[in-house]
Design a protein around this motif. Structure first.
Motif, PDB file in Angstrom:
ATOM      1  N   LEU A 254     -15.837  36.772 -30.332  1.00 50.35           N
ATOM      2  CA  LEU A 254     -14.582  37.345 -30.816  1.00 50.35           C
ATOM      3  C   LEU A 254     -13.393  36.473 -30.406  1.00 50.35           C
ATOM      4  O   LEU A 254     -12.474  36.241 -31.197  1.00 50.35           O
ATOM      5  CB  LEU A 254     -14.403  38.761 -30.265  1.00 50.35           C
ATOM      6  CG  LEU A 254     -15.375  39.815 -30.800  1.00 50.35           C
ATOM      7  CD1 LEU A 254     -15.177  41.141 -30.061  1.00 50.35           C
ATOM      8  CD2 LEU A 254     -15.197  40.017 -32.302  1.00 50.35           C
ATOM      9  N   VAL A 255     -13.402  35.989 -29.182  1.00 47.62           N
ATOM     10  CA  VAL A 255     -12.326  35.108 -28.723  1.00 47.62           C
ATOM     11  C   VAL A 255     -12.348  33.798 -29.499  1.00 47.62           C
ATOM     12  O   VAL A 255     -11.300  33.245 -29.843  1.00 47.62           O
ATOM     13  CB  VAL A 255     -12.462  34.852 -27.208  1.00 47.62           C
ATOM     14  CG1 VAL A 255     -11.526  33.731 -26.760  1.00 47.62           C
ATOM     15  CG2 VAL A 255     -12.152  36.125 -26.435  1.00 47.62           C
ATOM     16  N   ALA A 256     -13.535  33.301 -29.818  1.00 46.01           N
ATOM     17  CA  ALA A 256     -13.658  32.031 -30.537  1.00 46.01           C
ATOM     18  C   ALA A 256     -13.167  32.135 -31.971  1.00 46.01           C
ATOM     19  O   ALA A 256     -12.959  31.104 -32.626  1.00 46.01           O
ATOM     20  CB  ALA A 256     -15.112  31.559 -30.520  1.00 46.01           C
TER      21      ALA A 256
ATOM     22  N   ALA B 279      -8.196  33.140 -23.424  1.00 48.26           N
ATOM     23  CA  ALA B 279      -7.618  33.587 -24.691  1.00 48.26           C
ATOM     24  C   ALA B 279      -6.098  33.686 -24.646  1.00 48.26           C
ATOM     25  O   ALA B 279      -5.471  34.026 -25.646  1.00 48.26           O
ATOM     26  CB  ALA B 279      -8.220  34.941 -25.074  1.00 48.26           C
ATOM     27  N   GLY B 280      -5.509  33.377 -23.491  1.00 52.97           N
ATOM     28  CA  GLY B 280      -4.053  33.396 -23.378  1.00 52.97           C
ATOM     29  C   GLY B 280      -3.483  34.652 -22.768  1.00 52.97           C
ATOM     30  O   GLY B 280      -2.275  34.886 -22.839  1.00 52.97           O
ATOM     31  N   TYR B 281      -4.332  35.467 -22.129  1.00 47.19           N
ATOM     32  CA  TYR B 281      -3.879  36.738 -21.564  1.00 47.19           C
ATOM     33  C   TYR B 281      -4.094  36.783 -20.060  1.00 47.19           C
ATOM     34  O   TYR B 281      -4.590  37.761 -19.510  1.00 47.19           O
ATOM     35  CB  TYR B 281      -4.615  37.901 -22.234  1.00 47.19           C
ATOM     36  CG  TYR B 281      -4.462  37.912 -23.734  1.00 47.19           C
ATOM     37  CD1 TYR B 281      -3.214  38.140 -24.326  1.00 47.19           C
ATOM     38  CD2 TYR B 281      -5.550  37.665 -24.563  1.00 47.19           C
ATOM     39  CE1 TYR B 281      -3.072  38.132 -25.707  1.00 47.19           C
ATOM     40  CE2 TYR B 281      -5.415  37.658 -25.950  1.00 47.19           C
ATOM     41  CZ  TYR B 281      -4.172  37.888 -26.502  1.00 47.19           C
ATOM     42  OH  TYR B 281      -4.030  37.875 -27.866  1.00 47.19           O
ATOM     43  N   GLN B 282      -3.721  35.717 -19.375  1.00 48.12           N
ATOM     44  CA  GLN B 282      -3.854  35.690 -17.924  1.00 48.12           C
ATOM     45  C   GLN B 282      -2.832  36.619 -17.299  1.00 48.12           C
ATOM     46  O   GLN B 282      -1.641  36.520 -17.579  1.00 48.12           O
ATOM     47  CB  GLN B 282      -3.651  34.275 -17.377  1.00 48.12           C
ATOM     48  CG  GLN B 282      -3.772  34.201 -15.854  1.00 48.12           C
ATOM     49  CD  GLN B 282      -3.841  32.783 -15.335  1.00 48.12           C
ATOM     50  OE1 GLN B 282      -4.351  31.906 -16.017  1.00 48.12           O
ATOM     51  NE2 GLN B 282      -3.336  32.552 -14.135  1.00 48.12           N
TER      52      GLN B 282
ATOM     53  N   PHE C 275      -1.689  48.081 -11.423  1.00 48.92           N
ATOM     54  CA  PHE C 275      -1.803  47.116 -12.520  1.00 48.92           C
ATOM     55  C   PHE C 275      -1.324  47.783 -13.804  1.00 48.92           C
ATOM     56  O   PHE C 275      -1.872  48.802 -14.223  1.00 48.92           O
ATOM     57  CB  PHE C 275      -3.245  46.655 -12.672  1.00 48.92           C
ATOM     58  CG  PHE C 275      -3.440  45.560 -13.682  1.00 48.92           C
ATOM     59  CD1 PHE C 275      -3.054  44.256 -13.392  1.00 48.92           C
ATOM     60  CD2 PHE C 275      -4.008  45.830 -14.918  1.00 48.92           C
ATOM     61  CE1 PHE C 275      -3.242  43.233 -14.316  1.00 48.92           C
ATOM     62  CE2 PHE C 275      -4.198  44.818 -15.848  1.00 48.92           C
ATOM     63  CZ  PHE C 275      -3.808  43.514 -15.544  1.00 48.92           C
ATOM     64  N   LEU C 276      -0.282  47.216 -14.411  1.00 47.09           N
ATOM     65  CA  LEU C 276       0.260  47.748 -15.663  1.00 47.09           C
ATOM     66  C   LEU C 276      -0.520  47.122 -16.816  1.00 47.09           C
ATOM     67  O   LEU C 276      -0.372  45.940 -17.114  1.00 47.09           O
ATOM     68  CB  LEU C 276       1.750  47.429 -15.774  1.00 47.09           C
ATOM     69  CG  LEU C 276       2.467  47.892 -17.050  1.00 47.09           C
ATOM     70  CD1 LEU C 276       2.310  49.393 -17.265  1.00 47.09           C
ATOM     71  CD2 LEU C 276       3.944  47.497 -16.994  1.00 47.09           C
ATOM     72  N   LEU C 277      -1.342  47.915 -17.474  1.00 48.43           N
ATOM     73  CA  LEU C 277      -2.286  47.414 -18.463  1.00 48.43           C
ATOM     74  C   LEU C 277      -1.597  46.712 -19.629  1.00 48.43           C
ATOM     75  O   LEU C 277      -2.004  45.617 -20.022  1.00 48.43           O
ATOM     76  CB  LEU C 277      -3.141  48.575 -18.987  1.00 48.43           C
ATOM     77  CG  LEU C 277      -4.175  48.223 -20.059  1.00 48.43           C
ATOM     78  CD1 LEU C 277      -5.225  47.261 -19.498  1.00 48.43           C
ATOM     79  CD2 LEU C 277      -4.840  49.487 -20.598  1.00 48.43           C
TER      80      LEU C 277
ATOM     81  N   LEU D 234     -10.289  44.182 -23.370  1.00 45.32           N
ATOM     82  CA  LEU D 234     -10.387  44.914 -24.634  1.00 45.32           C
ATOM     83  C   LEU D 234      -9.012  45.248 -25.197  1.00 45.32           C
ATOM     84  O   LEU D 234      -8.807  45.218 -26.421  1.00 45.32           O
ATOM     85  CB  LEU D 234     -11.197  46.196 -24.437  1.00 45.32           C
ATOM     86  CG  LEU D 234     -12.675  46.014 -24.078  1.00 45.32           C
ATOM     87  CD1 LEU D 234     -13.362  47.366 -24.016  1.00 45.32           C
ATOM     88  CD2 LEU D 234     -13.378  45.100 -25.066  1.00 45.32           C
ATOM     89  N   TYR D 235      -8.059  45.547 -24.315  1.00 43.80           N
ATOM     90  CA  TYR D 235      -6.707  45.860 -24.792  1.00 43.80           C
ATOM     91  C   TYR D 235      -6.118  44.665 -25.544  1.00 43.80           C
ATOM     92  O   TYR D 235      -5.532  44.821 -26.623  1.00 43.80           O
ATOM     93  CB  TYR D 235      -5.804  46.242 -23.619  1.00 43.80           C
ATOM     94  CG  TYR D 235      -4.380  46.526 -24.032  1.00 43.80           C
ATOM     95  CD1 TYR D 235      -4.018  47.784 -24.526  1.00 43.80           C
ATOM     96  CD2 TYR D 235      -3.413  45.539 -23.957  1.00 43.80           C
ATOM     97  CE1 TYR D 235      -2.715  48.042 -24.927  1.00 43.80           C
ATOM     98  CE2 TYR D 235      -2.104  45.784 -24.359  1.00 43.80           C
ATOM     99  CZ  TYR D 235      -1.764  47.044 -24.840  1.00 43.80           C
ATOM    100  OH  TYR D 235      -0.467  47.281 -25.246  1.00 43.80           O
ATOM    101  N   HIS D 236      -6.289  43.473 -24.994  1.00 44.32           N
ATOM    102  CA  HIS D 236      -5.676  42.305 -25.608  1.00 44.32           C
ATOM    103  C   HIS D 236      -6.507  41.731 -26.753  1.00 44.32           C
ATOM    104  O   HIS D 236      -5.946  41.085 -27.653  1.00 44.32           O
ATOM    105  CB  HIS D 236      -5.405  41.240 -24.548  1.00 44.32           C
ATOM    106  CG  HIS D 236      -4.316  41.632 -23.604  1.00 44.32           C
ATOM    107  ND1 HIS D 236      -2.992  41.704 -23.972  1.00 44.32           N
ATOM    108  CD2 HIS D 236      -4.351  42.024 -22.302  1.00 44.32           C
ATOM    109  CE1 HIS D 236      -2.258  42.089 -22.955  1.00 44.32           C
ATOM    110  NE2 HIS D 236      -3.061  42.304 -21.920  1.00 44.32           N
ATOM    111  N   LEU D 237      -7.820  41.974 -26.757  1.00 46.44           N
ATOM    112  CA  LEU D 237      -8.609  41.601 -27.920  1.00 46.44           C
ATOM    113  C   LEU D 237      -8.236  42.443 -29.129  1.00 46.44           C
ATOM    114  O   LEU D 237      -8.281  41.981 -30.261  1.00 46.44           O
ATOM    115  CB  LEU D 237     -10.105  41.763 -27.631  1.00 46.44           C
ATOM    116  CG  LEU D 237     -10.801  40.697 -26.787  1.00 46.44           C
ATOM    117  CD1 LEU D 237     -12.284  41.023 -26.649  1.00 46.44           C
ATOM    118  CD2 LEU D 237     -10.625  39.317 -27.398  1.00 46.44           C
TER     119      LEU D 237
END
Length: 253
Positions: free
Chosen positions: A101-103, A145-148, A166-168, A230-233
């Motif tokens: 999915l990331v690819a 994927a850019g969501y560090q 942690f703020l999701l 999963l939130y950022h995907l």
């Protein structure tokens, strides 16, 4: 047709016709590609073992206008023993699906394939716990994927006292006093979990799975890393749903 050679990990097999199949392969050179493999499902198909899921192979391909066709293949490394352990097998299918999915994005991610290979190696060859490999891979995948996440300090005041949460939605830390001023989905975060997350996002790739944690940290880390990815995907993973249907969402060391 152009003749090319590429090394990659087979992450999906799709039967086609009576003896053919399509495979999805994650490569460093070409990214994620689809390859038509003619005749490999015949009883004596000589290339069958090189195009199975969890197999890292060198592929000789014909590159047509709209697709790749397999000409030859040889096994470089295989992770078939993962299938002997149902929990590791279910997790491995989730890992390759998430990587796929990331690819799909246009971003160039040369570390994606090595990270996935290290995860499978840790599961099969090093016998690392699924409850360590899963969150470490999820968080590192999110970074690629850019969501560090920003794990340095409270994102609101830059400091703060007390254990942050942690703020999701933003992937940041927020201290207890600032939580009253910032809305969102907050996940509890212990000192041990924060330490593990900082290690995962910053360590050298080959050391990604070289840490330990207790059962409480494993459970919390598993929740945060899964939900963050999963939130950022922005989409579900059917393989993860299957994994949870078998083993639930309880982490352990």
């Amino acid at each position: 047709m152009e003749h090319i050679t590429a090394k990659g990990l087979v992450i999906r097999e799709t039967p086609f016709g009576e003896a053919d199949c399509y495979i999805t392969v994650l490569t460093e050179q070409l990214g994620k590609i689809e390859v038509l493999c003619r005749g490999v499902r015949r009883k004596k198909g000589r290339l069958a073992n090189a195009v199975r899921v969890f197999c890292y192979s060198e592929l000789t391909l014909y590159a047509g206008r709209n697709r790749y066709t397999l000409n030859d293949a040889s096994v470089e490394m295989q992770f078939w023993r993962i299938t002997e352990d149902i929990e590791k097998c279910a997790l491995a299918y989730y890992l390759v699906q998430a990587a796929g999915l990331v690819a799909d994005s246009d971003a160039n991610m040369p570390e994606l394939l090595p990270t996935l290979l290290r995860a499978l190696y840790a599961l099969e060859k090093q016998n690392r716990s699924v409850h360590l490999v899963k969150p470490a891979f999820e968080l590192r995948l999110a970074c690629l994927a850019g969501y560090q996440p920003d794990l340095s300090a409270c994102a609101v005041c830059g400091g703060g006292e007390g254990q942050p949460s942690f703020l999701l939605e933003e992937g940041v830390l927020v201290c207890p006093s600032c939580r009253t001023r910032v809305g969102g989905t907050y996940l509890p975060l212990s000192g041990g979990t924060l330490e593990a997350m900082r290690y995962i996002v910053s360590c050298e790739g080959k050391r990604l799975f070289a840490f330990t944690m207790n059962a409480e940290t494993a459970k919390q880390l598993g929740t945060i890393c899964e939900r963050h990815l999963l939130y950022h995907l922005g989409q579900k993973c059917s393989a993860l749903d299957f994994y949870h249907s078998l083993f639930g969402k309880t982490g352990k060391a």
